[in-house]
Design a protein around this motif. Sequence first.
Motif, PDB file in Angstrom:
ATOM      1  N   LEU A  37       0.836  -1.193   0.000  1.00  0.00           N
ATOM      2  CA  LEU A  37       0.000   0.000   0.000  1.00  0.00           C
ATOM      3  C   LEU A  37       0.872   1.245   0.000  1.00  0.00           C
ATOM      4  CD1 LEU A  37      -2.662  -0.967   2.720  1.00  0.00           C
ATOM      5  CD2 LEU A  37      -2.917  -1.083   0.231  1.00  0.00           C
ATOM      6  N   PRO A  38       0.495   2.254  -0.762  1.00  0.00           N
ATOM      7  CA  PRO A  38       1.236   3.524  -0.718  1.00  0.00           C
ATOM      8  C   PRO A  38       1.099   4.156   0.657  1.00  0.00           C
ATOM      9  CG  PRO A  38      -0.796   3.769  -1.967  1.00  0.00           C
ATOM     10  CD  PRO A  38      -0.645   2.300  -1.692  1.00  0.00           C
ATOM     11  N   GLU A  39       2.062   4.988   1.003  1.00  0.00           N
ATOM     12  CA  GLU A  39       2.076   5.608   2.326  1.00  0.00           C
ATOM     13  C   GLU A  39       0.805   6.427   2.582  1.00  0.00           C
ATOM     14  OE1 GLU A  39       3.617   6.207   6.104  1.00  0.00           O
ATOM     15  OE2 GLU A  39       4.116   4.785   4.504  1.00  0.00           O
ATOM     16  N   ALA A  40       0.201   6.930   1.517  1.00  0.00           N
ATOM     17  CA  ALA A  40      -1.030   7.711   1.668  1.00  0.00           C
ATOM     18  C   ALA A  40      -2.177   6.884   2.242  1.00  0.00           C
ATOM     19  CB  ALA A  40      -1.453   8.293   0.319  1.00  0.00           C
ATOM     20  N   ALA A  51      -8.612  16.781  -6.244  1.00  0.00           N
ATOM     21  CA  ALA A  51      -8.959  16.185  -7.531  1.00  0.00           C
ATOM     22  C   ALA A  51      -9.533  17.177  -8.516  1.00  0.00           C
ATOM     23  CB  ALA A  51      -9.952  15.046  -7.315  1.00  0.00           C
ATOM     24  N   THR A  52      -9.295  18.456  -8.299  1.00  0.00           N
ATOM     25  CA  THR A  52      -9.863  19.454  -9.196  1.00  0.00           C
ATOM     26  C   THR A  52      -9.068  19.605 -10.485  1.00  0.00           C
ATOM     27  OG1 THR A  52      -8.678  21.130  -7.911  1.00  0.00           O
ATOM     28  CG2 THR A  52     -11.006  20.771  -7.394  1.00  0.00           C
ATOM     29  N   ASP A  53      -7.950  18.890 -10.616  1.00  0.00           N
ATOM     30  CA  ASP A  53      -7.238  18.842 -11.894  1.00  0.00           C
ATOM     31  C   ASP A  53      -7.045  17.377 -12.278  1.00  0.00           C
ATOM     32  OD1 ASP A  53      -4.873  17.812 -10.561  1.00  0.00           O
ATOM     33  OD2 ASP A  53      -4.372  19.867 -10.012  1.00  0.00           O
ATOM     34  N   GLU A  54      -6.644  17.125 -13.496  1.00  0.00           N
ATOM     35  CA  GLU A  54      -6.540  15.761 -14.002  1.00  0.00           C
ATOM     36  C   GLU A  54      -5.559  14.918 -13.189  1.00  0.00           C
ATOM     37  OE1 GLU A  54      -8.179  14.178 -16.339  1.00  0.00           O
ATOM     38  OE2 GLU A  54      -9.441  15.859 -16.942  1.00  0.00           O
ATOM     39  N   ARG A  55      -4.435  15.517 -12.826  1.00  0.00           N
ATOM     40  CA  ARG A  55      -3.433  14.778 -12.069  1.00  0.00           C
ATOM     41  C   ARG A  55      -3.967  14.361 -10.699  1.00  0.00           C
ATOM     42  NH1 ARG A  55       2.700  16.964 -10.669  1.00  0.00           N
ATOM     43  NH2 ARG A  55       3.412  15.062  -9.590  1.00  0.00           N
ATOM     44  N   GLY A  56      -4.674  15.285 -10.047  1.00  0.00           N
ATOM     45  CA  GLY A  56      -5.221  14.982  -8.741  1.00  0.00           C
ATOM     46  C   GLY A  56      -6.282  13.902  -8.796  1.00  0.00           C
ATOM     47  N   TRP A  57      -7.144  13.957  -9.827  1.00  0.00           N
ATOM     48  CA  TRP A  57      -8.171  12.925  -9.955  1.00  0.00           C
ATOM     49  C   TRP A  57      -7.537  11.575 -10.258  1.00  0.00           C
ATOM     50  CZ3 TRP A  57     -13.044  12.487  -8.567  1.00  0.00           C
ATOM     51  CH2 TRP A  57     -13.762  11.392  -9.045  1.00  0.00           C
ATOM     52  N   PHE A  58      -6.504  11.552 -11.055  1.00  0.00           N
ATOM     53  CA  PHE A  58      -5.818  10.300 -11.361  1.00  0.00           C
ATOM     54  C   PHE A  58      -5.252   9.687 -10.085  1.00  0.00           C
ATOM     55  CE2 PHE A  58      -1.854   8.020 -12.325  1.00  0.00           C
ATOM     56  CZ  PHE A  58      -2.341   7.033 -13.178  1.00  0.00           C
ATOM     57  N   ARG A  59      -4.675  10.509  -9.223  1.00  0.00           N
ATOM     58  CA  ARG A  59      -4.122  10.002  -7.968  1.00  0.00           C
ATOM     59  C   ARG A  59      -5.227   9.428  -7.095  1.00  0.00           C
ATOM     60  NH1 ARG A  59      -2.871  12.408  -2.781  1.00  0.00           N
ATOM     61  NH2 ARG A  59      -1.259  11.161  -1.735  1.00  0.00           N
ATOM     62  N   PHE A  60      -6.351  10.133  -7.022  1.00  0.00           N
ATOM     63  CA  PHE A  60      -7.497   9.645  -6.254  1.00  0.00           C
ATOM     64  C   PHE A  60      -7.942   8.285  -6.775  1.00  0.00           C
ATOM     65  CE2 PHE A  60     -12.210   9.416  -6.247  1.00  0.00           C
ATOM     66  CZ  PHE A  60     -12.411   9.229  -4.885  1.00  0.00           C
ATOM     67  N   GLN A  61      -8.067   8.143  -8.093  1.00  0.00           N
ATOM     68  CA  GLN A  61      -8.503   6.882  -8.687  1.00  0.00           C
ATOM     69  C   GLN A  61      -7.479   5.768  -8.448  1.00  0.00           C
ATOM     70  OE1 GLN A  61     -12.195   7.391  -9.464  1.00  0.00           O
ATOM     71  NE2 GLN A  61     -11.216   5.594 -10.288  1.00  0.00           N
ATOM     72  N   LEU A  63      -5.471   5.436  -5.879  1.00  0.00           N
ATOM     73  CA  LEU A  63      -5.625   4.983  -4.500  1.00  0.00           C
ATOM     74  C   LEU A  63      -6.873   4.112  -4.359  1.00  0.00           C
ATOM     75  CD1 LEU A  63      -4.689   8.236  -2.530  1.00  0.00           C
ATOM     76  CD2 LEU A  63      -3.288   6.176  -2.808  1.00  0.00           C
ATOM     77  N   TYR A  64      -7.932   4.497  -5.036  1.00  0.00           N
ATOM     78  CA  TYR A  64      -9.178   3.739  -4.986  1.00  0.00           C
ATOM     79  C   TYR A  64      -8.973   2.348  -5.593  1.00  0.00           C
ATOM     80  CZ  TYR A  64     -14.260   3.470  -4.596  1.00  0.00           C
ATOM     81  OH  TYR A  64     -15.538   3.146  -4.225  1.00  0.00           O
ATOM     82  N   ASP A  65      -8.283   2.294  -6.721  1.00  0.00           N
ATOM     83  CA  ASP A  65      -8.022   1.010  -7.364  1.00  0.00           C
ATOM     84  C   ASP A  65      -7.141   0.115  -6.499  1.00  0.00           C
ATOM     85  OD1 ASP A  65      -9.506   1.841  -9.524  1.00  0.00           O
ATOM     86  OD2 ASP A  65      -7.780   2.427 -10.728  1.00  0.00           O
ATOM     87  N   ASP A 280     -16.891   8.237   0.397  1.00  0.00           N
ATOM     88  CA  ASP A 280     -15.851   7.201   0.507  1.00  0.00           C
ATOM     89  C   ASP A 280     -15.089   7.375   1.820  1.00  0.00           C
ATOM     90  OD1 ASP A 280     -15.876   5.873  -2.253  1.00  0.00           O
ATOM     91  OD2 ASP A 280     -15.624   7.976  -2.801  1.00  0.00           O
ATOM     92  N   PRO A 281     -15.623   6.879   2.921  1.00  0.00           N
ATOM     93  CA  PRO A 281     -14.943   7.035   4.213  1.00  0.00           C
ATOM     94  C   PRO A 281     -13.505   6.523   4.210  1.00  0.00           C
ATOM     95  CG  PRO A 281     -17.156   6.203   4.533  1.00  0.00           C
ATOM     96  CD  PRO A 281     -16.906   6.171   3.056  1.00  0.00           C
ATOM     97  N   LEU A 282     -13.228   5.496   3.413  1.00  0.00           N
ATOM     98  CA  LEU A 282     -11.881   4.944   3.373  1.00  0.00           C
ATOM     99  C   LEU A 282     -10.858   5.976   2.925  1.00  0.00           C
ATOM    100  CD1 LEU A 282      -9.959   2.531   3.587  1.00  0.00           C
ATOM    101  CD2 LEU A 282     -10.555   1.938   1.231  1.00  0.00           C
ATOM    102  N   LEU A 283     -11.254   6.888   2.061  1.00  0.00           N
ATOM    103  CA  LEU A 283     -10.323   7.883   1.548  1.00  0.00           C
ATOM    104  C   LEU A 283     -10.487   9.264   2.194  1.00  0.00           C
ATOM    105  CD1 LEU A 283     -10.250   6.968  -2.235  1.00  0.00           C
ATOM    106  CD2 LEU A 283      -8.584   6.417  -0.479  1.00  0.00           C
ATOM    107  N   PHE A 284     -11.635   9.510   2.807  1.00  0.00           N
ATOM    108  CA  PHE A 284     -11.855  10.830   3.399  1.00  0.00           C
ATOM    109  C   PHE A 284     -11.816  10.811   4.921  1.00  0.00           C
ATOM    110  CE2 PHE A 284     -14.282  10.966  -0.705  1.00  0.00           C
ATOM    111  CZ  PHE A 284     -13.304  11.671  -1.390  1.00  0.00           C
TER     112      PHE A 284
END
Length: 351
Positions: A37-40, A51-61, A63-65, A280-284
């Motif tokens: 698992l990543p440190e995040a 996630a308001t830019d493409e890079r941020g949304w990609f990172r969110f996805q 982590l979700y994956d 998504d409580p797991l991420l927030f």
Amino acid sequence: MPRPLAELPKAHLHLHFTGSMRHETLLELAAEQGVHLPEALVGDWPPKLRATDERGWFRFQRLYDTARSVLRTPDDVYRLVRETAEDEATEGSRWLEIQVDPSGYAARFGGLTPTLELVLDAVDRASQATGVGIALIVAANRTRHSLDAKTLARLAAQYADRGVVGFGLSNDERRGRARDFDGAFRIARRAGLLSVPHGGELSGPVSVGECVDDLAADRVGHGVRAAESPRLLDRLADRQVTCEVCPMSNVGLGVAEHASAVPLRAMFDAGVPIALGADDPLLFGSRLLAQYELAREEFGFSDAELAELARQSIRSSAAPEGVRKELLAGVDAWLAAPDPHDETRVLRARQ
């Protein structure tokens, strides 16, 4: 001491399947399976997201994956749903509509239909064990082709009388407009399913308007950007289209800079029905109860207004009529109970 919000009966209408996982469960399953698992998702949890830019949304996805990858066996699915139901019961949630895209697990569990049936069985067992009513919303992915959405809509329609109550549309609004998926939503509506697409999170009021006009939304996932258009707020209020507002998610993804910037009060005062959700409580890092606590502490909602928020979530749900009446009566009983502040004042006066 204010009235305890954990005792306020409520319905939870915006919770994603993978994102409902307990953080400790993620850590345990990852350790068992040797998943790095990543440190995040470990020491820096909950992750710092934007996630308001493409890079941020990609990172969110991403982590979700990663979180999705630890759910490898049917027992993992049963555990996730059971623990989610237990957490809902602890926080006063008596009806849950959990959203799942079977496509994310189909390769692992034998296809779309076996995956959906597995989740439905897990839901049935968890509901019986905890007393929380649970139903499913099948969600399509905006970043995939509209034909994939139609396939999921047909699948959802087949289970409309067996635990599936709605059809949704999630992922990045900027990658697919609501109107592109109108065919899938027509299939779902013909089967009697609620139309519950996401809108007005990463995109503005136009996205919410398309959900209402093109997909005949009964509820809009998030919808907070509607507050940028007074005319749209009036339309939502007039049509009584519920917005599933998830304040801590909005802050976590950068949709709102801070909690006070979430337009919860403005939407409520405009007459738009609200169903608070955890997303998504797991991420927030926060579940449903924290959203009600925020409404009280940050936005100054009185107990009467908090009770009305709970009523709006219940009325906007797909719960059977008998369940709704029982929950609404419970809300009335919560509000009718003596105000702890008054009791404290009486005791002090007597001293």
